[in-house]
Scaffold this motif. Sequence first.
Motif, PDB file in Angstrom:
ATOM      1  N   HIS A  58       7.471 -14.543  -7.578  1.00 43.25           N
ATOM      2  CA  HIS A  58       6.771 -15.422  -6.659  1.00 43.25           C
ATOM      3  C   HIS A  58       6.098 -16.456  -7.525  1.00 43.25           C
ATOM      4  CE1 HIS A  58       6.884 -11.276  -5.099  1.00 43.25           C
ATOM      5  NE2 HIS A  58       7.116 -11.805  -3.926  1.00 43.25           N
ATOM      6  N   MET A  67      10.415 -18.738  -4.246  1.00 37.86           N
ATOM      7  CA  MET A  67       9.384 -18.361  -3.258  1.00 37.86           C
ATOM      8  C   MET A  67       8.000 -18.612  -3.851  1.00 37.86           C
ATOM      9  SD  MET A  67       8.650 -14.729  -1.244  1.00 37.86           S
ATOM     10  CE  MET A  67      10.276 -14.601  -0.519  1.00 37.86           C
ATOM     11  N   PHE A  93       1.776 -15.715  -3.037  1.00 38.78           N
ATOM     12  CA  PHE A  93       0.553 -15.584  -2.245  1.00 38.78           C
ATOM     13  C   PHE A  93      -0.679 -15.956  -3.060  1.00 38.78           C
ATOM     14  CE2 PHE A  93       2.530 -12.113   0.446  1.00 38.78           C
ATOM     15  CZ  PHE A  93       2.290 -12.729   1.662  1.00 38.78           C
ATOM     16  N   TRP A 140       9.864  -0.398  -0.944  1.00 34.50           N
ATOM     17  CA  TRP A 140      11.030  -1.243  -0.631  1.00 34.50           C
ATOM     18  C   TRP A 140      12.298  -0.402  -0.596  1.00 34.50           C
ATOM     19  CZ3 TRP A 140       9.593  -5.832   1.174  1.00 34.50           C
ATOM     20  CH2 TRP A 140       8.470  -6.474   0.666  1.00 34.50           C
TER      21      TRP A 140
HETATM   22  C1  BGC Z   1       6.419 -10.198  -0.075  1.00 35.02           C
HETATM   23  C2  BGC Z   1       7.689 -10.854  -0.536  1.00 35.02           C
HETATM   24  C3  BGC Z   1       8.787 -10.603   0.430  1.00 35.02           C
HETATM   25  C4  BGC Z   1       8.366 -11.027   1.822  1.00 35.02           C
HETATM   26  C5  BGC Z   1       9.407 -10.770   2.880  1.00 35.02           C
HETATM   27  C6  BGC Z   1       6.110 -10.510   1.355  1.00 35.02           C
HETATM   28  O1  BGC Z   1       5.013  -9.812   1.817  1.00 35.02           O
HETATM   29  O2  BGC Z   1       5.357 -10.623  -0.888  1.00 35.02           O
HETATM   30  O3  BGC Z   1       8.022 -10.394  -1.811  1.00 35.02           O
HETATM   31  O4  BGC Z   1       9.939 -11.279   0.021  1.00 35.02           O
HETATM   32  O5  BGC Z   1       7.205 -10.334   2.184  1.00 35.02           O
HETATM   33  O6  BGC Z   1       9.501  -9.443   3.217  1.00 35.02           O
END
Ligand code: BGC
Length: 849
Positions: A256, A299, A302, A474
């Motif tokens: 990220h 991406m 945050f 995950w």
């Molecule tokens: C995560 C990401 C992820 C996204 C979609 C976010 O909360 O930080 O890594 O790709 O959610 O699930």
Amino acid sequence: MPSFYKPLMAAACSFAVVAALSGCDKNINEKDSASNSGDEPVAVEKSLWPSIESAVKKDPALEAKITELLAQLSLEQKVGQLMQPELRHVTPQDVKEYSVGAILNGGGSFPGENKHAKVDDWLALADGFYHASMSTDGGRVAIPVIWGTDAVHGHNNIIGATLFPHNIGLGAMRNPELIRQIGAATAAEIAVTGIDWSFAPTLAVVRDDRWGRTYESYAEDPEVVRAYGGMMVEGLQGTAGNNFLSERHVIATAKHFLADGGTLGGVDRGNAAISEAELVRIHNAGYETALAAGAQTVMASFSSWQDVKMHGHKYLLTDQLKNRMGFDGLVVGDWNGHAFVSGCTPVSCAASINAGLDIFMAPDANWKELYHNTLAQVKSGEIPMARLDDAVARILRVKLRAGLFEKGAPSTRELAGKREVIGAPEHRAIARQAVRESIVLLKNNQQVLPVKPTAKILVAGDGADNIGKQAGGWSITWQGTGNTNADFPGGTSVYQGIASAVTAAGGSVELSVDGNYQQKPDVAFVVFGEDPYAEMQGDVNQLAYKDPTHLALLKKLNADGIKVVALFITGRPLWANEFINAADAFAVVWLPGSEGAGVADVVLAKADGSVNAAVKGKLPFSWPASPVQSPLNVGDADYQPQFAYGFGLTYADNTETGLLEETAGQIAASVTPDSLPIFNQRVMNPWQLVLLDHLNNMQPVTTSSGTLGAVTVSSIDYKVQEDARRLQWDGSALASVNFASTERSDLSAYAGGALVFDVKVDAKPSAEVNVGIFCGSDCGGAIPITQQLNNAPAGEWTSVSIALDCFAQKRTKLDMVLTPFALSTSGTADISLYNLRIEKNTQAPACPE
Ligand code: BGC
Ligand code: BGC
């Protein structure tokens, strides 16, 4: 609830506060922020940032096509391309009506909300979205939608997929070529389900292992991340000029951006308070190779850099990533990440688009509000047309490069529906090799490993026959919780791997989770360690591994005269000296994924006792010598780890490890006072008084008064001068008053106690008032105290106490508190506060409902 829901969402950050400083964007004053607000030219050496040549070149014909399409698209269609709603809240009809550009399935989100959805269900849904996007009804232009998924260690949302070790284990291998193969295998499995895009690889260089996403990081050393980033991208996308984005490949995401792994204290969504030089040198390493390999999407993180949220960071997203590093693909937001930018809510954030975000990840039911607001912002000029066109051009470029205009419906593509490709033996073989190469051996006294498969073997521990535990977060579900072995068909647990090798060699094996055996074994493998977790929920305050059950088991087996081998499942280095001492051998298996048999390959010898598979893994993260030794990174000035970065015994080593220091673990049951002051005539260290508004603006109050939006704080006199604070809300919007810090506080010693303060109510609240204790942007909770305030005698001081248990029930983790007090309302109120503290021995009334 419903009317309450929106303000709560908008102010998710205010509640979390996250200390002002870590979860929420700081409302930076433009004048003094030229170096990082992004709006001003910046006096920074250009040479800090590399210029990167992507292997994927601009193609004039493709660029002409983009121009042609842009000319045909209506404003509405263009804005639709910026939206990425989530599976649970979007239908094919919506895709058509709003010209939705992208969709995603979040972790634990499946077609029909069915965890066991079949390949054909995924494919049918992908077809539905695709056909809707290709409709030309009413003169709309056909633009194929792209679907993104978190295939972060294999196609991990799909039952039966090959689950590779999490990145931390891959980092231990130091094998970039295998990374490419893992990427290619993952891409093929994704292609079977008709999905076009993976939100991987994570290129975080995690520096403080208390972060719950440490296992998503390849290493603390940027060089490993650099070596892997480009390889994973090539594996997923194919190679430019060769098989780039063929029907066997998918679009990759470098995430990220930037310094997600560099936040202070390892706080999720926190703040990287580091210099620009460090930002580039450490955290940009993986992007340099990923972008060079042609990664098509990035991406936004945050997190913040120097208190500015990445989702609003024009200097980093536009000036450096796009302009300096030449990235011509698209920048996607993270899950509502735009909502935390100053001045933004989940449904309105021109600032993010203007900073360089191209796609909003808008996973909530209200994404259409975001669409309408964005459209209005374009019409009003708040978002310049040129910026919108650039965002859409980037989205079209990625779709054209991916051949989505020609590939046809997902179900018609080369690998579509080929169930045998999901969890294919060739893919499992790659995963099993990765498991073998990832194991790090910390101790192997008297060379107890590898164990002869002809021995009498016991396999014990709650991780022994538990694929869910070894797969970690995950995995089918977001946090990786709630799975059984049946959710991983085709996979093997560590026990199953050991059992088949032992049985084949004619040895005997017994599985006993609690370690009570029928037949006394020669050797016991005890498989234990961290339970699954993912982002936010995986954050911890210190690195001790605490598990009395397994410690007792190791000791008992040892006392029985059995050789004990500890196989440690973990997503990060943890201080575990007592466990290491209690075992003859200690191997870290990380989070190996679905192929537990790879562990057996290494820990068992051939029948003749010779090595079956070498143990090769090297620590990708420094192993701490105490639970509070974090951050700890190779190259630190005072570097004294228990096991250094890069450590790992081999079977050729004949090393006897003596007893390790155990006292560091008994972190001096730090003397905690019976009463811990938060505000006692003044704000106590380490907290700050911070105001937050409903648009995530924040303002620390360091003088005797301050106003932000609907709330004003002023100092008043109670017993002595300026010893209390008056809080006045004008009711125009939600606002909160917080005591917060970027440093976590361990309040667990107060668990049975209470939050106590004196209060004087001069004007009763006109709406609900909540008090919260928070440990992160999605950690902790608030409870209403409206009734106590209403019952308080007007204009008189009274004492209020609320049991800390009430907050613990709301998911507040008392051992890692960032904000011990947050008071919020969207109504009017005039309340004064005095002597705010946490007390051990105060009995509080029942939790307010
Ligand atoms: C995560 C990401 C992820 C996204 C979609 C976010 O909360 O930080 O890594 O790709 O959610 O699930
Ligand atoms: C989703 C995840 C996402 C997370 C962020 C979950 O509900 O399933 O994909 O990363 O929320 O908050």
